[in-house]
Design a protein around this motif. Structure first.
Motif, mmCIF file in Angstrom:
data_model
loop_
_atom_site.group_PDB
_atom_site.id
_atom_site.type_symbol
_atom_site.label_atom_id
_atom_site.label_comp_id
_atom_site.label_asym_id
_atom_site.label_seq_id
_atom_site.Cartn_x
_atom_site.Cartn_y
_atom_site.Cartn_z
ATOM 1 N N THR A 78 24.086 38.906 43.169
ATOM 2 C CA THR A 78 24.384 39.978 44.292
ATOM 3 C C THR A 78 23.555 41.208 43.651
ATOM 4 O O THR A 78 23.598 42.147 45.037
ATOM 5 N N GLY A 79 22.933 41.767 42.508
ATOM 6 C CA GLY A 79 23.061 42.830 42.434
ATOM 7 C C GLY A 79 24.214 44.573 42.659
ATOM 8 O O GLY A 79 24.015 45.774 42.002
ATOM 9 N N PHE A 80 24.900 43.656 42.697
ATOM 10 C CA PHE A 80 26.657 44.665 42.562
ATOM 11 C C PHE A 80 26.494 45.008 40.550
ATOM 12 O O PHE A 80 25.451 44.548 39.985
ATOM 13 N N THR A 81 27.081 45.977 40.380
ATOM 14 C CA THR A 81 27.415 46.589 38.888
ATOM 15 C C THR A 81 28.828 46.614 38.599
ATOM 16 O O THR A 81 28.484 46.117 37.748
ATOM 17 N N TYR A 82 29.612 46.657 39.253
ATOM 18 C CA TYR A 82 31.091 46.604 38.602
ATOM 19 C C TYR A 82 31.156 45.037 39.307
ATOM 20 O O TYR A 82 30.846 44.779 40.604
ATOM 21 N N PHE A 83 32.485 44.508 38.241
ATOM 22 C CA PHE A 83 33.035 43.269 39.394
ATOM 23 C C PHE A 83 34.720 42.919 38.652
ATOM 24 O O PHE A 83 34.429 43.392 37.743
ATOM 25 N N LEU A 84 35.051 42.068 39.290
ATOM 26 C CA LEU A 84 37.061 42.249 39.196
ATOM 27 C C LEU A 84 36.915 40.559 39.236
ATOM 28 O O LEU A 84 37.180 40.698 40.468
ATOM 29 N N PRO A 85 37.616 39.468 38.491
ATOM 30 C CA PRO A 85 37.623 37.786 38.789
ATOM 31 C C PRO A 85 39.384 38.698 39.572
ATOM 32 O O PRO A 85 39.672 39.243 38.807
ATOM 33 N N THR A 86 39.742 37.683 40.756
ATOM 34 C CA THR A 86 40.200 37.670 41.461
ATOM 35 C C THR A 86 40.944 36.145 41.015
ATOM 36 O O THR A 86 39.741 34.819 41.000
ATOM 37 N N HIS A 87 41.819 35.584 41.585
ATOM 38 C CA HIS A 87 41.841 33.793 40.893
ATOM 39 C C HIS A 87 41.557 33.488 42.919
ATOM 40 O O HIS A 87 41.751 32.227 42.653
ATOM 41 N N GLN A 88 41.503 33.932 43.948
ATOM 42 C CA GLN A 88 40.777 33.413 45.110
ATOM 43 C C GLN A 88 40.359 34.503 45.983
ATOM 44 O O GLN A 88 40.528 36.346 45.655
ATOM 45 N N GLY A 89 40.156 34.279 46.826
ATOM 46 C CA GLY A 89 39.216 35.457 48.005
ATOM 47 C C GLY A 89 40.680 36.221 48.251
ATOM 48 O O GLY A 89 39.869 37.636 48.845
ATOM 49 N N ARG A 90 41.603 36.272 49.153
ATOM 50 C CA ARG A 90 42.446 36.783 49.250
ATOM 51 C C ARG A 90 43.376 37.619 49.017
ATOM 52 O O ARG A 90 44.181 38.961 48.452
ATOM 53 N N ALA A 91 42.982 37.096 47.097
ATOM 54 C CA ALA A 91 43.400 38.161 45.990
ATOM 55 C C ALA A 91 42.525 39.118 46.043
ATOM 56 O O ALA A 91 42.762 40.314 45.683
ATOM 57 N N ALA A 92 41.159 39.007 46.371
ATOM 58 C CA ALA A 92 40.086 39.873 45.538
ATOM 59 C C ALA A 92 40.619 40.988 47.307
ATOM 60 O O ALA A 92 40.908 42.631 47.237
ATOM 61 N N GLU A 93 40.838 40.741 48.649
ATOM 62 C CA GLU A 93 41.475 41.489 49.101
ATOM 63 C C GLU A 93 42.696 42.698 48.845
ATOM 64 O O GLU A 93 42.919 43.736 49.730
ATOM 65 N N ASN A 94 43.667 42.191 48.257
ATOM 66 C CA ASN A 94 44.574 42.798 48.291
ATOM 67 C C ASN A 94 44.504 43.197 47.383
ATOM 68 O O ASN A 94 44.706 44.180 47.289
ATOM 69 N N VAL A 95 43.890 43.466 45.736
ATOM 70 C CA VAL A 95 42.870 44.127 45.420
ATOM 71 C C VAL A 95 42.458 45.383 45.623
ATOM 72 O O VAL A 95 42.705 47.024 45.551
ATOM 73 N N THR B 234 43.207 35.460 56.274
ATOM 74 C CA THR B 234 43.819 36.018 55.092
ATOM 75 C C THR B 234 43.621 38.046 55.347
ATOM 76 O O THR B 234 44.417 38.565 54.622
ATOM 77 N N THR B 235 41.801 38.355 55.607
ATOM 78 C CA THR B 235 41.789 39.140 55.600
ATOM 79 C C THR B 235 42.683 40.395 57.165
ATOM 80 O O THR B 235 43.031 41.449 55.933
ATOM 81 N N LYS B 236 42.778 39.944 57.871
ATOM 82 C CA LYS B 236 43.651 40.345 59.123
ATOM 83 C C LYS B 236 45.071 39.760 58.567
ATOM 84 O O LYS B 236 45.860 41.526 58.315
ATOM 85 N N GLY B 237 45.104 39.054 57.786
ATOM 86 C CA GLY B 237 46.247 39.394 57.605
ATOM 87 C C GLY B 237 47.173 40.580 56.243
ATOM 88 O O GLY B 237 48.064 41.231 56.259
ATOM 89 N N HIS B 238 45.979 40.644 55.480
ATOM 90 C CA HIS B 238 46.695 41.938 54.314
ATOM 91 C C HIS B 238 46.430 43.613 55.067
ATOM 92 O O HIS B 238 46.818 43.971 54.708
ATOM 93 N N ILE B 239 45.301 43.262 56.014
ATOM 94 C CA ILE B 239 45.378 44.320 56.817
ATOM 95 C C ILE B 239 46.788 44.762 57.352
ATOM 96 O O ILE B 239 47.208 45.800 57.303
ATOM 97 N N GLU B 240 47.755 43.552 58.050
ATOM 98 C CA GLU B 240 48.615 43.995 59.165
ATOM 99 C C GLU B 240 49.383 43.989 57.900
ATOM 100 O O GLU B 240 50.971 44.880 58.448
ATOM 101 N N TYR B 241 49.958 43.499 56.927
ATOM 102 C CA TYR B 241 50.932 43.782 56.007
ATOM 103 C C TYR B 241 51.057 45.305 55.750
ATOM 104 O O TYR B 241 52.016 45.836 55.546
ATOM 105 N N ARG B 242 49.727 45.757 55.881
ATOM 106 C CA ARG B 242 49.613 46.971 55.363
ATOM 107 C C ARG B 242 50.110 48.088 56.291
ATOM 108 O O ARG B 242 49.661 48.952 56.816
#
Ligand SMILES: *Cc1c(COP(=O)(O)O)cnc(C)c1O
Length: 458
Positions: free
Chosen positions: A89-106, A126-134
């Motif tokens: 990907t070329g990105f400098t930093y990364f954080l592992p998460t247990h799945q995609g929605r967890a990445a969204e949550n963080v 799930t993206t929309k869910g995490h947006i609307e939950y906030r």
């Protein structure tokens, strides 16, 4: 004779699946309250519910599982994953998460506040869910062509720049913490986003000083479509295209259960150290320490290997051609399907398939149930049930498209399976006028209701 395409792998291990009878299926789907998520997997013959975490890992990925490093901090598996992500990907930093929605949550915990607006192409559920939950709002700026399944447009995932500009122009910058491009765009039919569009959005985001992220669950499939369809990319390698896509955005969230061909896993990758530091805290709080974040060492190893395999042209070519093969069979039979075909699934236009069923009776769900009863094939509704209720009015949100998604797991099913699925749906099509009524909801959750909803026949 021109040699046909064939899968660039052979099968070393098999998993039995069992055919069942129509009478059994009628009983089971009723017991499941007409929710296909409630079926047991052994009640399904061919499972096209999702391509998420359902792929077949390779012998190399399984070997990587055996040499996973389960150290709590600083495991070699973490560094293997970090190197793969940086290289691809070329990105400098990364954080592992247990799945995609967890990445969204963080990520969203670090970025989104109440009242914010998050424009993009059609956000994933799930993206929309995490947006609307906030208590923030997801704004769909997809091009109109995406909502007409009969219009042929090579990049139906593209963002409409005029719609996006209107959002950016008419709202204070502080209210728009980020823009998200979902590539490929699941909600509008697994449709790709062009490089031209990604760059134009990036430029606009830059002008307004707003960070741009890619929801990259299917970034490799998106790159494949750019190579195949966009001028100037025919000779470019997949990884070269991937690097170019990510070079113009600030970061990504990833469900590795898709294009990294693992059964579980996810990550956030980004360039901003400030944002990384902020997100790190939430990662530790929700997921685990930053060097594993909800994944075991062996899973990080398999993911790293999967990222390389998932961005291999020959693999992508056979995968996407398999999806297209099913699409062609259905199209030749006159079944209305989203065209051009998406990367991971065929989307059947349920409103055109069952034009006599009103939207209030959940057209796509009705079709999904009929296909299961007919054949034991499990697809999934991408329609009103998935769209949830409006968070303010609590009214059903009726999306423009009511789709039955037939999602193809990676490296799992053969061409015979595709023929079987097509025959099942063609049989339903032949008797579609006999399907007189849809369903009504008897029980539902306030958010992401489709997973647990209970229905009754009308
Ligand atoms: C699957 C998916 C997600 C969520 O990922 P999970 O691993 O299922 O939590 C987010 N965005 C897109 C586009 C996806 O396909």
């Amino acid at each position: 004779m021109k040699l046909p395409f064939a899968e660039p792998y052979k099968i070393k291990m098999v998993e039995p699946i069992r055919r069942n009878t129509r009478a059994e299926r009628e009983k089971w789907i009723k017991q499941a309250k007409y929710n296909l998520f409630n079926l047991r997997s052994d009640q399904v013959f061919i499972d096209l519910l999702t391509d998420s975490g359902t792929g077949a890992m390779s012998d190399r990925q399984w070997s990587e599982m055996m040499i996973g490093d389960e150290s709590y901090a600083g495991a070699s598996s973490y560094f293997k994953m970090k190197n793969a992500i940086q290289e691809i990907t070329g990105f400098t930093y990364f954080l592992p998460t247990h799945q995609g929605r967890a990445a969204e949550n963080v990520l969203f915990s670090a970025m989104i506040s109440e009242g914010d607006l998050i424009p993009g192409n059609s956000h994933f559920d799930t993206t929309k869910g995490h947006i609307e939950y906030r208590k923030a709002k997801a704004i769909d700026c997809t091009i109109d062509e995406a909502f007409d399944t009969s219009v042929d447009h090579p990049f139906k995932g593209d963002i409409d720049l005029i719609k996006l500009k209107a959002v950016l122009e008419n709202n204070p910058k502080e209210k728009i913490p980020l823009i998200i491009i979902t590539a490929t765009c699941n909600s509008s039919g697994g449709q790709p986003v062009s490089m031209r569009n990604i760059k134009a959005v990036s430029e606009m985001a830059g002008q307004y000083g707003i960070p741009l992220f890619i929801d990259g669950a299917r970034f490799a499939e998106n790159a494949y479509f750019i190579k195949k369809k966009e001028d100037g990319y025919a000779d470019a390698g997949i990884r070269e295209i991937v690097r170019e896509m990510f070079s113009v955005v600030d970061g990504m969230t990833m469900s590795s259960k898709k294009d990294a061909i693992v059964n579980m896993g996810g990550f956030i990758a980004l360039n901003s150290e400030t944002l990384f530091d902020k997100a790190k805290t939430y990662n530790i709080l929700f997921e685990g320490y930053i060097s594993y974040g909800g994944m075991s060492g062996r899973d990080m190893n398999a993911l790293a290997q999967g990222l390389y395999e998932g961005t291999d042209f020959n693999y992508l070519d056979s995968r996407i051609r398999q999806v297209g093969y099913l699409g062609m069979k259905l199209r030749e039979a006159g079944i209305p399907v989203q065209f051009p075909f998406g990367g991971h699934a065929i989307f059947v236009d349920a409103k055109r398939f069952l034009p006599h069923i009103p939207k209030e009776e959940y057209v796509a769900q009705t079709l999904a149930i009929e296909l299961y009863i007919e054949s034991g094939v499990r697809g999934v509704e991408i329609g009103t049930l998935l769209a949830d209720r409006d968070p303010v009015t609590r009214e059903n949100r009726y999306p423009i498209l009511e789709l039955l998604r037939l999602t193809i797991p990676r490296r799992v099913y053969t061409k015979n399976h595709m023929d079987y699925v097509a025959a099942g749906l063609i049989n339903v099509f032949d008797r579609h006028l006999e399907i007189k009524k849809g369903f009504k909801i008897v029980k539902e959750a306030p958010i992401l209701r489709h997973f647990t909803i209970e229905l009754e026949r009308l």
